[in-house]
Write an enzyme that holds these catalytic residues in place. Structure first.
Site, PDB file in Angstrom:
ATOM      1  N   ASP A 165     -27.402 -24.226  24.317  1.00 47.55           N
ATOM      2  CA  ASP A 165     -26.590 -22.718  24.317  1.00 47.55           C
ATOM      3  C   ASP A 165     -26.449 -22.471  23.000  1.00 47.55           C
ATOM      4  O   ASP A 165     -25.752 -23.248  22.000  1.00 47.55           O
ATOM      5  CB  ASP A 165     -25.238 -23.028  24.833  1.00 47.55           C
ATOM      6  CG  ASP A 165     -24.377 -21.841  24.633  1.00 47.55           C
ATOM      7  OD1 ASP A 165     -24.850 -20.927  24.309  1.00 47.55           O
ATOM      8  OD2 ASP A 165     -23.055 -22.017  24.775  1.00 47.55           O
ATOM      9  N   LYS A 211     -26.676 -14.916  14.915  1.00 48.20           N
ATOM     10  CA  LYS A 211     -27.545 -14.395  16.156  1.00 48.20           C
ATOM     11  C   LYS A 211     -27.535 -12.868  16.268  1.00 48.20           C
ATOM     12  O   LYS A 211     -28.311 -12.460  16.749  1.00 48.20           O
ATOM     13  CB  LYS A 211     -26.693 -15.007  17.280  1.00 48.20           C
ATOM     14  CG  LYS A 211     -27.282 -14.986  18.605  1.00 48.20           C
ATOM     15  CD  LYS A 211     -26.584 -15.813  19.588  1.00 48.20           C
ATOM     16  CE  LYS A 211     -26.797 -15.386  21.054  1.00 48.20           C
ATOM     17  NZ  LYS A 211     -26.138 -16.258  21.821  1.00 48.20           N
ATOM     18  N   GLU A 240     -27.962 -16.405  29.707  1.00 47.36           N
ATOM     19  CA  GLU A 240     -26.409 -17.361  29.496  1.00 47.36           C
ATOM     20  C   GLU A 240     -25.699 -17.321  30.917  1.00 47.36           C
ATOM     21  O   GLU A 240     -25.252 -18.350  31.312  1.00 47.36           O
ATOM     22  CB  GLU A 240     -25.738 -16.907  28.101  1.00 47.36           C
ATOM     23  CG  GLU A 240     -26.336 -17.500  27.157  1.00 47.36           C
ATOM     24  CD  GLU A 240     -25.748 -16.501  25.961  1.00 47.36           C
ATOM     25  OE1 GLU A 240     -24.890 -15.845  25.915  1.00 47.36           O
ATOM     26  OE2 GLU A 240     -26.021 -16.875  24.766  1.00 47.36           O
ATOM     27  N   ASP A 273     -19.257 -13.059  30.761  1.00 46.78           N
ATOM     28  CA  ASP A 273     -19.368 -13.806  29.617  1.00 46.78           C
ATOM     29  C   ASP A 273     -19.311 -13.100  28.254  1.00 46.78           C
ATOM     30  O   ASP A 273     -20.151 -12.338  27.784  1.00 46.78           O
ATOM     31  CB  ASP A 273     -20.956 -14.269  29.929  1.00 46.78           C
ATOM     32  CG  ASP A 273     -21.184 -15.275  28.427  1.00 46.78           C
ATOM     33  OD1 ASP A 273     -20.387 -15.654  27.538  1.00 46.78           O
ATOM     34  OD2 ASP A 273     -22.422 -15.744  28.414  1.00 46.78           O
TER      35      ASP A 273
END
Ligand code: AMP
Length: 705
Positions: free
Chosen positions: A8, A70, A171, A193
């Protein structure tokens, strides 16, 4: 197929997991944490730091420490908003319009994926250490709402890290896999999420091991960082009003504000108000200035209503696209640290009238799902099937700048679709295909994934040539496009390049560089190990000589004692020379092995001396003595000497024997620092230092004293 780990790769933290005996396990980092901060930095000595070590220098070395990378992955400069750019390090736009991260320490600039590759490398290295074998492949998760460019760049980061990326997994899908892989139920699940930098929502139907993603939606520029920034602005605005100084312009102050804001935000998930204290945050005309304040949860919630609103649309859209109503949902799975905020949980409850499922750990569930997917790929887990969808519509630009959709969003993948297009002018010899991703009708409002040209079309009136354009999306959600002129059969096919990242040539150069560096690093590490081993052995030889002198006197085993002394001196000389940089390490290694041999000779001699002195019972006592050294730590040694705590007698305290190998001569493991041979600082008298007489007549002759 070898071991595949699940990773992850989070905006704030990353986690690596692996399937062991059919169960997914999170692997702790070398520093002992179950999550690794997604931070990369360079020390002032240009040493690469990743994870916790990099995080530690965030405040002190903000220009050379890179967090939240990211957010830049697969995005061109034009796509970045103000918020993304407010980081304490320097990011700039290069000539091609791509984002580059500037590092003053190494005097280099990096593509974001190069730095992200270091995080991946650390994760697989930690996993390799845990598993005792190198890890060469991984399933890496990305936000479901990542577009093709962001996925390509994530895959490139894996290649730069030297690993095979077996699957790019969404994800929320990973979270659903972790949630449902061992349940044999039929459920409709909404995965919500909200991480540090991205927001995803997916709706799935899980039925007896078949995971059908029905729809997905999200926002790749919304996450916990935005909530932090609201607190930073609140603090900085108040400070500016009081002192006329904007703390956001000072990198160190900004980093301290950000850390304090995140801490306060997290605390407000549990309490109603929290103090914020930032002493010496700046210097004014009258001396140092501080921030001392309190933030109430109510006030914090009042700072971010628009952020909460941004959560609404994706949930509604995912529900609508899935064909389910909110009432049809059986479970809501919360993923990502930011779902711990009460305001977020409240918002979720207003959208789906259910108590969210608390059975999964929001920080680890995605990595666990990635490990499950790895298990599916290796065949370790059977009877599980995953059907995912593409998050955004894909198409191409047609006349008038309009986007023609070939694959609508939420189409199950893998998928192949094609359509026929023609020329817009007479005798047009080539067509340009611009590939787009997004939901807007005008091409310019969507993300351009790249363009390519199909040439050599024979002269013909407008609209006559037929060009067939095909889109292929694989199970990773990655796109391949081809165009064929139906008259000539001429074909042009491209794998879409992110458009905002490194070219294939750049990647090849960087991989070669990394490989070369890896060899160099390995050599450096081996040299350091050799040096350390030599030093440890020297310390042991010195001790052994002292012990031998005590036991048999200075000349009792003269030949062997002399041999050790001579070999010891050689090694010491070489270590001293080596420190001045003038020695061949092979020579040192040779001297070390001679010293080992001499020590072995001395030990054998001492043993035979003692055997001659002692009866058969003493031999047994010696063995027990060496067992004692193997089994007990320093503290336990004291107890051993007390008859009441003799571990062999009944009623003694319980202990768990450490992994045990039979009593052994000193070489070669003896000098590698096992529990009983640990070095102590010079001049410190150890509690294990024996009284002079005790020892040889009842302990293991080779155990350290
Ligand atoms: P993730 O990407 O899932 O690791 O989530 C990281 C984000 O979760 C960061 O923005 C954290 O500040 C945030 N976070 C972690 N714990 C909490 C908490 N207790 N309350 C609010 N936010 C949290």
């Amino acid at each position: 197929m070898g071991r595949i780990v699940g990773i992850d790769l989070g905006t704030t933290n990353s986690v690596v997991a692996v399937l062991e005996g059919g169960r997914p396990q999170v692997i702790a980092s070398a520093e002992g944490g179950r999550t690794t901060p997604s931070v990369v930095g360079f020390s002032r000595e240009q040493e690469l730091l990743v994870g916790q070590l990099a995080r530690r220098q965030l405040v002190l070395n903000p220009r050379n420490t890179f967090a939240n990378l990211k957010r830049f992955v697969g995005r061109s400069w034009d796509e970045l908003d103000e918020g993304s750019l407010s980081v304490p390090y320097t990011v700039r736009c290069n000539d091609a319009g791509n984002v580059r991260v500037v590092c003053p320490a190494t005097e280099r600039e990096y593509a974001p994926e190069e730095l992200v590759a270091s995080i991946l490398r650390k994760l697989v290295d930690d996993a390799g250490t845990y598993l005792g074998e190198p890890v060469e492949a991984a399933v890496i998760t990305v936000p479901a709402y990542f577009n093709d460019a962001q996925r390509q760049v994530t895959r490139d980061a894996g290649r730069l890290a030297g690993i095979r990326v077996e699957r790019i997994l969404n994800e929320p899908t990973a979270a659903a896999l972790a949630y449902g892989f061992d349940r044999s139920v039929v459920k409709r699940v909404l995965v919500f999420d909200l991480g540090g930098g991205t927001f995803d929502v997916s709706v799935l139907r899980i039925a007896n091991g078949v995971f059908d993603v029905k729809a997905t939606s999200g926002d790749t520029q919304l996450g916990g960082n935005d909530w932090d920034r609201r607190i930073v602005d609140w603090l900085a605005d108040a400070f500016q009003a009081d002192h006329g100084m904007d703390l956001r312009r000072d990198r160190q102050a900004l980093q301290r504000l950000t850390e304090a804001a995140e801490k306060a935000k997290q605390e407000l998930s549990g309490v109603q108000s929290t103090p914020i204290s930032l002493p010496f945050i700046a210097t004014g005309g009258d001396g140092p200035l501080h921030i001392e304040t309190t933030l109430e949860r109510r006030r914090f919630e009042g700072l971010c209503p628009d952020l909460l609103d941004r959560l609404l649309r994706p949930v509604q859209r995912a529900l609508r696209d899935s064909g389910f109503a909110a009432e049809d949902i059986d479970d809501v799975v919360l993923v990502g640290g930011s779902t711990r905020m009460p305001m977020v949980q409240e918002m979720v409850r207003t959208l789906v009238p259910l108590e969210p499922c608390q059975s999964v750990n929001p920080d680890e569930v995605v990595a666990i799902g990635a490990a499950v997917q790895a298990g599916i790929l290796t065949g370790e887990l059977r009877d599980l099937m995953l059907n995912d969808v593409t998050p955004l519509s894909l198409g191409l630009e047609t006349i008038g700048g309009v986007m023609k959709v070939l694959i609508p969003r939420n189409t199950p993948i893998p998928v192949r679709k094609s359509d026929l297009f023609s020329t817009s002018e007479a005798n047009q010899s080539s067509v340009e295909v611009q590939v787009l991703q997004g939901e807007r009708s005008m091409a310019s409002d969507n993300k351009s994934l790249g363009r390519f040209r199909l040439s050599g079309i024979p002269p013909a009136p407008r609209g006559v040539p037929q060009v067939q354009v095909s889109f292929d999306i694989d199970a990773n959600g990655l796109l391949q496009v081809s165009a064929t002129d139906r008259t000539t059969g001429r074909q042009q096919s491209v794998t879409i390049q992110g458009g905002s990242n490194l070219s294939e040539e750049d990647i090849a150069v960087l991989i070669a560089e990394a490989e070369q560096k890896a060899t160099e690093d390995r050599r450096k590490r081996a040299d350091i190990d050799r040096r350390n081993r030599a030093q440890t052995l020297v310390a042991q030889a010195e001790r052994r000589l002292r012990d031998a002198a005590l036991e048999v006197g200075p000349y009792g085993a003269e030949r062997q004692q002399r041999a050790v002394e001579l070999a010891l001196r050689d090694v010491q000389d070489l270590i001293a020379e080596e420190a001045r940089g003038s020695v061949d390490l092979a020579e040192l290694e040779l001297a070390v092995s001679q010293l080992q041999e001499a020590l072995y000779g001395l030990n054998r001699r001492l043993l035979s001396e003692r055997k001659a002195d002692q009866g058969p019972l003493q031999g047994l006592k010696n063995t027990l003595g060496s067992l004692k050294d193997e089994l007990f730590s320093d503290d336990e040694w004291d107890d051993w000497d007390r008859p009441s705590s003799d571990p062999w007698s009944t009623g003694s305290r319980r202990y768990t024997p450490p992994p045990y190998s039979a009593p052994r001569p000193l070489e070669p493991s003896g000098y590698q620092g096992s529990g009983s041979d640990r070095e102590r600082p010079r001049g410190v008298v150890s509690r294990r230092e024996p009284p002079p007489r005790r020892g040889w007549d009842e302990g293991d002759p080779w155990a350290e004293r």
